[in-house]
Motif scaffolding. Structure first.
Motif, short mmCIF file in Angstrom:
data_model
loop_
_atom_site.label_atom_id
_atom_site.label_comp_id
_atom_site.label_asym_id
_atom_site.label_seq_id
_atom_site.Cartn_x
_atom_site.Cartn_y
_atom_site.Cartn_z
N ILE A 25 0.83 -1.21 0.00
CA ILE A 25 0.00 0.00 0.00
C ILE A 25 0.86 1.26 0.00
N ASN A 26 2.01 1.21 0.66
CA ASN A 26 2.89 2.38 0.78
C ASN A 26 3.80 2.59 -0.41
N ASN A 31 0.00 2.35 -9.47
CA ASN A 31 -0.89 1.64 -10.39
C ASN A 31 -0.61 0.13 -10.32
N TRP A 32 -1.16 -0.49 -9.28
CA TRP A 32 -0.96 -1.92 -9.08
C TRP A 32 -2.25 -2.57 -8.65
N GLN A 53 -10.06 -5.61 1.67
CA GLN A 53 -10.85 -5.59 0.44
C GLN A 53 -11.57 -4.27 0.21
N THR A 54 -11.52 -3.36 1.17
CA THR A 54 -12.10 -2.04 0.96
C THR A 54 -11.30 -1.24 -0.07
N ASP A 55 -10.04 -1.63 -0.29
CA ASP A 55 -9.22 -1.04 -1.36
C ASP A 55 -9.50 -1.83 -2.63
N LYS A 59 -7.44 -7.84 -4.09
CA LYS A 59 -8.38 -8.95 -4.28
C LYS A 59 -7.91 -10.14 -3.45
N VAL A 60 -8.86 -10.74 -2.74
CA VAL A 60 -8.58 -11.93 -1.93
C VAL A 60 -9.11 -13.15 -2.66
N ILE A 61 -8.26 -14.14 -2.84
CA ILE A 61 -8.64 -15.39 -3.49
C ILE A 61 -8.53 -16.51 -2.46
N SER A 62 -9.64 -17.21 -2.22
CA SER A 62 -9.64 -18.28 -1.22
C SER A 62 -10.62 -19.36 -1.64
N ASP A 63 -10.14 -20.60 -1.66
CA ASP A 63 -11.02 -21.74 -1.96
C ASP A 63 -11.06 -22.73 -0.80
N GLY A 64 -10.38 -22.38 0.32
CA GLY A 64 -10.38 -23.22 1.50
C GLY A 64 -9.45 -24.41 1.44
#
Length: 284
Positions: A25-26, A31-32, A53-55, A59-64
Motif C-alpha cells: 500500500i505504501n 498503479n498496481w 478488500q475495501t481497497d 483482491k482476496v482469493i480463497s477456496d479453503g
C-alpha cells in the motif's frame, strides 16, 4: 503507468501479513493490483486478508484448500491483469521504492525478462540483521543463488510461458531460472529493495524436502544445461547437507543450520535501513 500485478500467497501467517500488505500500500508506484491468495490457512490469516478488500486494488482469493506455494504462484500468474508481475512472501516487507525502481528498469531495458534485487534480512521483531547481495550484471547463466525469489519482477507473459514446476517443491524458483535460461535475460539491481524475514529455527522436514528437490535438479542437470562436473559437485554437497541437517535435528541444534549458510554480505548504514523499514510499514 503500466498496471503491475503483485501476488502474495499466504498460509498461516497472521503474525506478519499486515506488514507485507502495508508495504505494498505504501509503494511510491500506485498503479498496481494486489492478489492475496490464501492457501487454506487454519489461523486468522484469511480474516485479516479480508479486511483489506475495501481497497479496490486488492483482491482476496480463497477456496479453503491447501494446495501449496507452487500451485498458488501459477494461479496468481493466470489471474494477473498487469503487464508485469511481481511477487513476495507473506512475511516479508517491500521497500517503498521497490515497484518503482524495478518497473523503471524493465521499461528502460525491454530485453530483460526478470529482475530481482538485494535485500536486508530481518528477524521476527523486524530487527535488521544483514545486507545480502545477489549477482548482477546481466547474469550470464543461472546459478543456485541467482535471485532472492520474493524480490523478482518480470513480464507477465514470460511467467505464463514458463510456469513453476510442482515436481520441484521448495526449489521451484531455481528450477525455473535454469529451465528458462536459454531464452531469457536475468538481472539483479544492486540495491536492497526487500526486507527478507529469517526468524526461528529452520524445520528439518522442510529443509530436507528442499535438498531432495535440489538433488533431483542435479541428477537432471544435463536437461538444464548444468555441466557434469557442476552436477556432481552440487549433488555431493546436497547429500552432505541432508546428512548434516539430520544430525543437527537429532541433536536439537537446527539453529546452527542458519549459521552454516554461505552468501555474500555487505556492510550497511543501520539507521538508514531502519528508516526505510519504518517507511514501508507505517500507516497513515
Amino acid at each position: 503507468m503500466d498496471l503491475i500485478t503483485i501476488a502474495i500467497p499466504a498460509y498461516n501467517c497472521e503474525e506478519y501479513i499486515d506488514y507485507a500488505i502495508q508495504s505494498v500500500i505504501n509503494q511510491t508506484y500506485k498503479n498496481w493490483e494486489l492478489l492475496l491468495l490464501d492457501d487454506g490457512s487454519t489461523d486468522g490469516t484469511l480474516k485479516k486478508l479480508k479486511t483489506y478488500q475495501t481497497d479496490n486494488r486488492i483482491k482476496v482469493i480463497s477456496d479453503g484448500l491447501n494446495k501449496g506455494l507452487v500451485f498458488r504462484l501459477n494461479q496468481s500468474i493466470d489471474l494477473a491483469h498487469g503487464q508485469y508481475y511481481a511477487r513476495m512472501d507473506a512475511d516479508d516487507i517491500m521497500s517503498i521504492h521497490r515497484i518503482q525502481y524495478q518497473i523503471d528498469f524493465l521499461m528502460k531495458h525491454p530485453t530483460v525478462d526478470v529482475v530481482g534485487s538485494c535485500a536486508y534480512t530481518i528477524d521476527g521483531r523486524n530487527n535488521i540483521k544483514e545486507l545480502i547481495e545477489y549477482p548482477t550484471s546481466p547474469i550470464p547463466k543461472p546459478n543456485y543463488l541467482c535471485f532472492l525469489h520474493p524480490s523478482v519482477m518480470g513480464k507477465t507473459s514470460w511467467f505464463r510461458r514458463n510456469p513453476y514446476n510442482e515436481q520441484y517443491n521448495r526449489m521451484e524458483d531455481i528450477e525455473l531460472w535454469f529451465r528458462a535460461a536459454k531464452n531469457s535475460i536475468y538481472k539483479n539491481l544492486n540495491i536492497p529493495l526487500m526486507f527478507y524475514r529469517e526468524s526461528g529455527m529452520p524445520l528439518a522436514k522442510k529443509y530436507i524436502a528442499t535438498q531432495r528437490s535440489a538433488l533431483r535438479l542435479a541428477i537432471n542437470g544435463k536437461k538444464y544445461g548444468i555441466s557434469h562436473y557442476e552436477a556432481l559437485k552440487y549433488g555431493f554437497m546436497t547429500i552432505i547437507k541432508i546428512v548434516v541437517c539430520s544430525i543437527l535435528s537429532v541433536m536439537g541444534r537446527m539453529d546452527l543450520q542458519i549459521k552454516l549458510r554461505r552468501r555474500k554480505t555487505s556492510s550497511f548504514d543501520s539507521n538508514e535501513a531502519m528508516m526505510q523499514l519504518q517507511q514501508s510499514i507505517s500507516t497513515y
